[in-house]
Design a protein around this motif. Structure first.
Motif, PDB file in Angstrom:
ATOM      1  N   LEU A  69       0.853  -1.187   0.000  1.00 40.05           N
ATOM      2  CA  LEU A  69       0.000   0.000   0.000  1.00 40.05           C
ATOM      3  C   LEU A  69       0.892   1.241   0.000  1.00 40.05           C
ATOM      4  N   ILE A  70       0.723   2.083  -0.986  1.00 44.35           N
ATOM      5  CA  ILE A  70       1.511   3.308  -1.096  1.00 44.35           C
ATOM      6  C   ILE A  70       0.856   4.396  -0.239  1.00 44.35           C
ATOM      7  N   ILE A  71       1.622   4.950   0.686  1.00 43.57           N
ATOM      8  CA  ILE A  71       1.131   6.046   1.529  1.00 43.57           C
ATOM      9  C   ILE A  71       1.539   7.364   0.858  1.00 43.57           C
ATOM     10  N   ILE A  89       5.559   3.556   2.638  1.00 42.90           N
ATOM     11  CA  ILE A  89       4.991   2.385   1.989  1.00 42.90           C
ATOM     12  C   ILE A  89       4.696   1.364   3.092  1.00 42.90           C
ATOM     13  N   ALA A  90       3.507   0.729   3.002  1.00 41.97           N
ATOM     14  CA  ALA A  90       3.077  -0.214   4.045  1.00 41.97           C
ATOM     15  C   ALA A  90       2.797  -1.581   3.422  1.00 41.97           C
ATOM     16  N   CYS A 115      -1.900   5.423   8.705  1.00 40.23           N
ATOM     17  CA  CYS A 115      -0.468   5.701   8.497  1.00 40.23           C
ATOM     18  C   CYS A 115      -0.203   7.201   8.425  1.00 40.23           C
ATOM     19  N   LEU A 116      -1.057   7.942   7.742  1.00 41.13           N
ATOM     20  CA  LEU A 116      -0.838   9.386   7.608  1.00 41.13           C
ATOM     21  C   LEU A 116      -0.927  10.088   8.961  1.00 41.13           C
ATOM     22  N   THR A 117      -1.971   9.782   9.711  1.00 35.20           N
ATOM     23  CA  THR A 117      -2.158  10.470  10.994  1.00 35.20           C
ATOM     24  C   THR A 117      -1.067  10.099  11.997  1.00 35.20           C
ATOM     25  N   ILE A 160       6.261  -1.111   7.756  1.00 36.46           N
ATOM     26  CA  ILE A 160       6.033   0.245   7.264  1.00 36.46           C
ATOM     27  C   ILE A 160       7.398   0.899   7.086  1.00 36.46           C
ATOM     28  N   GLU A 161       7.649   1.442   5.911  1.00 37.55           N
ATOM     29  CA  GLU A 161       8.941   2.056   5.612  1.00 37.55           C
ATOM     30  C   GLU A 161       8.717   3.487   5.147  1.00 37.55           C
TER      31      GLU A 161
END
Length: 337
Positions: A69-71, A89-90, A115-117, A160-161
């Motif tokens: 999943l692209i953040i 990226i997750a 992920c964003l928050t 998560i990177e």
């Protein structure tokens, strides 16, 4: 075609439709949910499965494989009020198809927002230098928080990177200047340390060289003194032998001694390195007399040896041991003539 045939064909078609409706083949890596009248009943595993036609239907088709999943990137303010653009990226995997299908409406949107928050929370609690230098710590903290939050959805977040952390242009230029200055400082320190070590080594070398030279001079002086001592001893022994001959009444030894000294002194005068002309001294007649006296003594010595050979017993009895032949002293010349 009569009516009976039409009925049979309709029944056969209905049977085929029923079979296709009741038999479901689920591909590997996927799971399907089954709903009966809109309510979840079971999950179909990979392979051939049977459901009740017309009562059951396939609800959600979920992938059980690990998904990427692209953040999207976002601007985050750090604790020291610096802005940083960060994206990530997750990696996640559905472990419970029923929960992933019915506990959250949009699974990927939910994970992305989490992920964003949490990225804003984690990065906002750190200074800019920490954000740029502790990326692994940010990844671990994000993974811990997001995985715990998505666990009720039947999802396991495996990793998560943070892909990129970009400060503003002015901060980037300041960091580049700081890094350049730090590099110059390290180079100066390294060069100064090298010069210091070089000076120390050169001083050590000069010290060892001086010590070795002093030891060499000491050894040479010791050997020179020993040589002079040996020479003085030999000279004293020769003088003693001449004195003994004089006391015994034989002055030829003294004449031989003086004549030899005279010849040696003249040889040194003639062999001087800066001597281009050999000046014969006024006492040259004395020199010739000394040479003649030495030759005379040599002849007498040879004659005495021949006589002693002829009459060895008599000759050895009449000649004292250690004496030299009797020669006339070299003629002397008055000074100034």
């Amino acid at each position: 075609m009569d009516g009976l045939t039409l009925v049979a064909a309709a029944i056969a078609a209905l049977a085929l439709v029923t079979i296709f409706a009741g038999v479901k083949a689920v591909p590997q890596g996927r799971e399907w949910t089954v709903e009966r009248f809109g309510r979840f009943t079971k999950v179909l595993k990979p392979g051939l499965n049977l459901i009740i036609p017309y009562f059951d239907r396939i609800g959600r088709k979920l992938s059980m494989m690990e998904e990427v999943l692209i953040i999207p990137s976002q601007v985050v303010i750090t604790r020291d009020n610096a802005t940083v653009t960060a994206d990530a990226i997750a990696f996640y995997q559905v472990v419970d198809a029923a929960k992933a299908a019915y506990e959250v409406a949009n699974l990927q949107a939910g994970i992305t927002n989490l992920c964003l928050t949490n990225a804003r929370t984690v990065i906002g609690a750190m200074d800019l230098d920490e954000v740029l230098s502790k990326r692994d710590e940010i990844n671990q903290r994000l993974l811990s928080v997001v995985d715990q939050a998505t666990s009720p959805w039947g999802v396991k977040v495996t990793r998560i990177e943070i892909k990129d952390l970009s400060p503003p242009t002015d901060i980037t230029e300041a960091m580049a200047r700081q890094m350049k200055a730090e590099r110059f400082r390290r180079a100066e320190v390294t060069q100064a340390d090298g010069e210091k070590q070089g000076a120390i080594l050169r001083a050590e070398g000069a010290k060892q060289s001086a010590i070795l030279q002093a030891e060499g001079r000491k050894e040479a002086a010791f050997r020179d003194a020993e040589a002079r001592e040996r020479l003085a001893q030999a000279e004293a022994k020769a003088t003693q032998m001449v004195s003994d001959s004089i006391e015994a009444g034989n002055v030829n030894a003294l004449n031989y001694f003086l004549g030899q000294k005279y010849v040696d002194a003249f040889a040194q005068l003639a062999s001087a390195p800066n001597q281009k002309f050999v000046i014969v001294p006024m006492e040259s007649a004395g020199l010739l007399g000394s040479i003649a006296g030495i030759a005379e003594m040599t002849r007498e010595a040879i004659s005495s040896q021949v006589a002693s050979t002829a009459t060895p017993a008599a000759a050895r009895g009449t000649r004292a041991a250690g004496t030299v032949p009797n020669v006339q002293p070299p003629p002397t010349r008055p000074a100034g003539t």
